[in-house]
Scaffold this motif. Structure first.
Motif, PDB file in Angstrom:
ATOM      1  N   GLY A 150       1.241   6.571   2.749  1.00  0.00           N
ATOM      2  CA  GLY A 150       2.084   7.512   3.478  1.00  0.00           C
ATOM      3  C   GLY A 150       1.779   7.563   4.959  1.00  0.00           C
ATOM      4  N   ILE A 151       1.274   6.448   5.538  1.00  0.00           N
ATOM      5  CA  ILE A 151       0.860   6.410   6.939  1.00  0.00           C
ATOM      6  C   ILE A 151       1.759   5.441   7.709  1.00  0.00           C
ATOM      7  CG2 ILE A 151      -1.041   5.923   8.539  1.00  0.00           C
ATOM      8  CD1 ILE A 151      -2.965   6.400   6.160  1.00  0.00           C
ATOM      9  N   GLN A 152       2.252   5.888   8.868  1.00  0.00           N
ATOM     10  CA  GLN A 152       3.051   5.030   9.742  1.00  0.00           C
ATOM     11  C   GLN A 152       2.132   4.129  10.567  1.00  0.00           C
ATOM     12  OE1 GLN A 152       6.359   4.802  10.048  1.00  0.00           O
ATOM     13  NE2 GLN A 152       7.074   6.543   8.853  1.00  0.00           N
ATOM     14  N   TYR A 153       2.554   2.863  10.802  1.00  0.00           N
ATOM     15  CA  TYR A 153       1.749   1.914  11.571  1.00  0.00           C
ATOM     16  C   TYR A 153       2.565   1.367  12.735  1.00  0.00           C
ATOM     17  CZ  TYR A 153      -0.976  -2.362  12.579  1.00  0.00           C
ATOM     18  OH  TYR A 153      -1.705  -3.355  13.182  1.00  0.00           O
ATOM     19  N   GLU A 354      -9.753   6.027   5.946  1.00  0.00           N
ATOM     20  CA  GLU A 354     -10.107   6.822   4.762  1.00  0.00           C
ATOM     21  C   GLU A 354     -10.765   8.135   5.176  1.00  0.00           C
ATOM     22  OE1 GLU A 354      -9.618   5.935   1.328  1.00  0.00           O
ATOM     23  OE2 GLU A 354      -8.238   4.608   2.383  1.00  0.00           O
ATOM     24  N   GLU A 355     -11.573   8.113   6.209  1.00  0.00           N
ATOM     25  CA  GLU A 355     -12.317   9.312   6.607  1.00  0.00           C
ATOM     26  C   GLU A 355     -11.427  10.346   7.288  1.00  0.00           C
ATOM     27  OE1 GLU A 355     -15.996  10.612   9.619  1.00  0.00           O
ATOM     28  OE2 GLU A 355     -15.690   8.486   9.090  1.00  0.00           O
ATOM     29  N   VAL A 361      -1.063   5.544  12.492  1.00  0.00           N
ATOM     30  CA  VAL A 361      -2.054   4.627  13.053  1.00  0.00           C
ATOM     31  C   VAL A 361      -1.372   3.798  14.136  1.00  0.00           C
ATOM     32  CG1 VAL A 361      -3.503   2.591  12.647  1.00  0.00           C
ATOM     33  CG2 VAL A 361      -3.523   4.497  11.011  1.00  0.00           C
ATOM     34  N   ILE A 362      -1.962   3.781  15.324  1.00  0.00           N
ATOM     35  CA  ILE A 362      -1.454   2.986  16.448  1.00  0.00           C
ATOM     36  C   ILE A 362      -2.518   1.953  16.797  1.00  0.00           C
ATOM     37  CG2 ILE A 362      -0.615   3.024  18.827  1.00  0.00           C
ATOM     38  CD1 ILE A 362      -0.068   6.063  18.395  1.00  0.00           C
ATOM     39  N   VAL A 383      -9.445  -4.672  -2.391  1.00  0.00           N
ATOM     40  CA  VAL A 383     -10.088  -3.874  -3.431  1.00  0.00           C
ATOM     41  C   VAL A 383      -9.452  -2.494  -3.524  1.00  0.00           C
ATOM     42  CG1 VAL A 383     -12.265  -2.845  -4.192  1.00  0.00           C
ATOM     43  CG2 VAL A 383     -12.245  -5.108  -3.089  1.00  0.00           C
ATOM     44  N   MET A 384      -9.021  -1.947  -2.365  1.00  0.00           N
ATOM     45  CA  MET A 384      -8.513  -0.579  -2.297  1.00  0.00           C
ATOM     46  C   MET A 384      -6.987  -0.512  -2.405  1.00  0.00           C
ATOM     47  SD  MET A 384     -10.990   0.719   0.790  1.00  0.00           S
ATOM     48  CE  MET A 384     -10.263   2.330   0.881  1.00  0.00           C
TER      49      MET A 384
END
Length: 385
Positions: A150-153, A354-355, A361-362, A383-384
């Protein structure tokens, strides 16, 4: 013809002065007076080597001693500065192979850490189709990995100063092609149905007439150039998030200030004698963000985390190099949480995603770095999944 007393005195004075000139550097060394700071050359000075432990290591030891003396002899900083000043003022050259003096005394980076920015400007080494496919594959993998969470890049390249101000490059430096790696990469990524890229270079080119966007004596964009870059990124984000409140340029004003020479002037030790008029962004909007935490991780990345109770209720994470620094105050003022991680395009530190659990994210990379290393994604991404 007898020698006069005046001639004798003159010869003695000249001899004494000559001896003083010869002995002063050694005397300074003996007294331990430190007259040179290696930061002006952006490198680590040679340290006094340990004594050799074998005959075989003696030759290396003499080389290390020679390097130590060259870097640390007394008055070195003064002599180096005089050399640079004469080279710049009289001969119109930088006196340092890493820097080129262009027209109207604009300074341009030539080479840093083995990367020739001038060779890049000449467009001597275009991407191969395989390399372009690799870039697209890696960046699309990052976008898909983030989308599942659910993160825009968003991805953009910060242009070299050479690309924005070629009119100040010396006429002796000629391009072998009109197409740069920047042009190739964006043409490739524009075909992607997944990636969201921002052509910051074109936006800056369209905005460069009113104020300079980069430091005349440096490699980076100035406050105004960074603000134009920030606005272009925000405009792109609002295409997906139209409810996002966009900062208007009318909320800011531009003031011209006299500043000392920037990083390229520092490389030639003339940061105090070279000055320039630089546009600075200011605003009456109260600053509401604060730096909550900043540290350097085990891989040398600097992590800065800002919080802002009055910002948009979204969290962003920016991955970037030194061009990211001037963007920090703008994004920290705009979002409730803004985290900045010094990184290159060739790595993707998923642990901080993750943290900090960002919504956006840009990722930024300076133009001179594209094509230097092949981008890759960490195995942990597989893996994730």
């Amino acid at each position: 013809m007898p020698i006069s007393i005046t001639d004798v005195l003159i010869r003695k004075v000249v001899s004494i002065l000559f001896l003083m000139i010869l002995c002063t550097p050694s005397l300074i060394d003996i007294l331990g007076v430190k007259t040179f700071d290696g930061n002006s050359e952006k490198r680590t000075l040679a340290e006094f080597p340990e004594m050799p432990t074998s005959i075989a290591s003696l030759e290396e030891y003499t080389s290390l001693i020679d390097a130590y003396i060259k870097d640390n002899f007394g008055l070195r900083d003064l002599l180096v500065k005089i050399d640079y000043q004469i080279s710049y003022d009289i001969f119109g050259v930088a006196g340092n192979e890493k820097v080129i003096v262009g027209k109207d005394n604009w300074l341009f980076l030539d080479e840093i850490v083995g990367v020739s920015t001038i060779d890049y400007y000449k467009n001597k080494s275009p991407f191969t189709n395989l390399e372009l496919d690799q870039w697209q594959l890696v960046l699309e993998s990052r976008a898909n990995w983030l989308k599942r969470r659910g993160i825009q890049y968003y991805f953009f390249v910060a242009p070299n100063k050479h690309s924005l101000y070629p009119e100040f490059i010396p006429d002796s430096i000629l391009q072998v092609s009109d197409v740069s790696r920047y042009d190739q990469l964006y043409a490739q990524l524009d075909r992607s149905e997944i990636l969201q890229t921002i052509d910051v270079k074109q936006i800056l080119l369209d905005s460069k007439e009113e104020y300079p966007l980069y430091y005349r004596s440096g490699t980076h964009w100035n406050s105004y150039g960074a603000f134009i870059g920030y606005m272009s990124i925000l405009d792109k984000i609002t295409e997906e998030l139209p409810e996002l409140s966009v900062v208007e340029i009318e909320d800011y004003s531009v003031e011209t200030r006299t500043e000392k020479g920037s990083d390229l002037a520092q490389l030639i030790n003339l940061q105090d004698s070279i000055t320039e008029e630089s546009p600075m962004i200011s605003t009456n909007i109260p600053r509401t963000y604060e730096l909550e935490n900043e540290y350097t991780d085990e891989d040398g990345r600097v992590i800065s985390h800002y919080v802002n109770p009055n910002g948009e209720p979204l969290k962003i994470l920016m991955l970037g190099d030194s061009f990211m620094n001037a963007l920090k105050p703008y994004f920290a003022q705009s979002f409730s949480e803004a985290t900045f991680c010094s990184s290159s395009s060739t790595n993707f530190p998923v642990q901080y995603i993750e943290e900090y659990e960002p919504d956006i994210v840009i990722q930024e990379i300076v133009e001179r770095r594209i094509g230097v290393e092949d981008p890759f994604n960490p195995v942990i991404m597989e893996v994730m999944k």
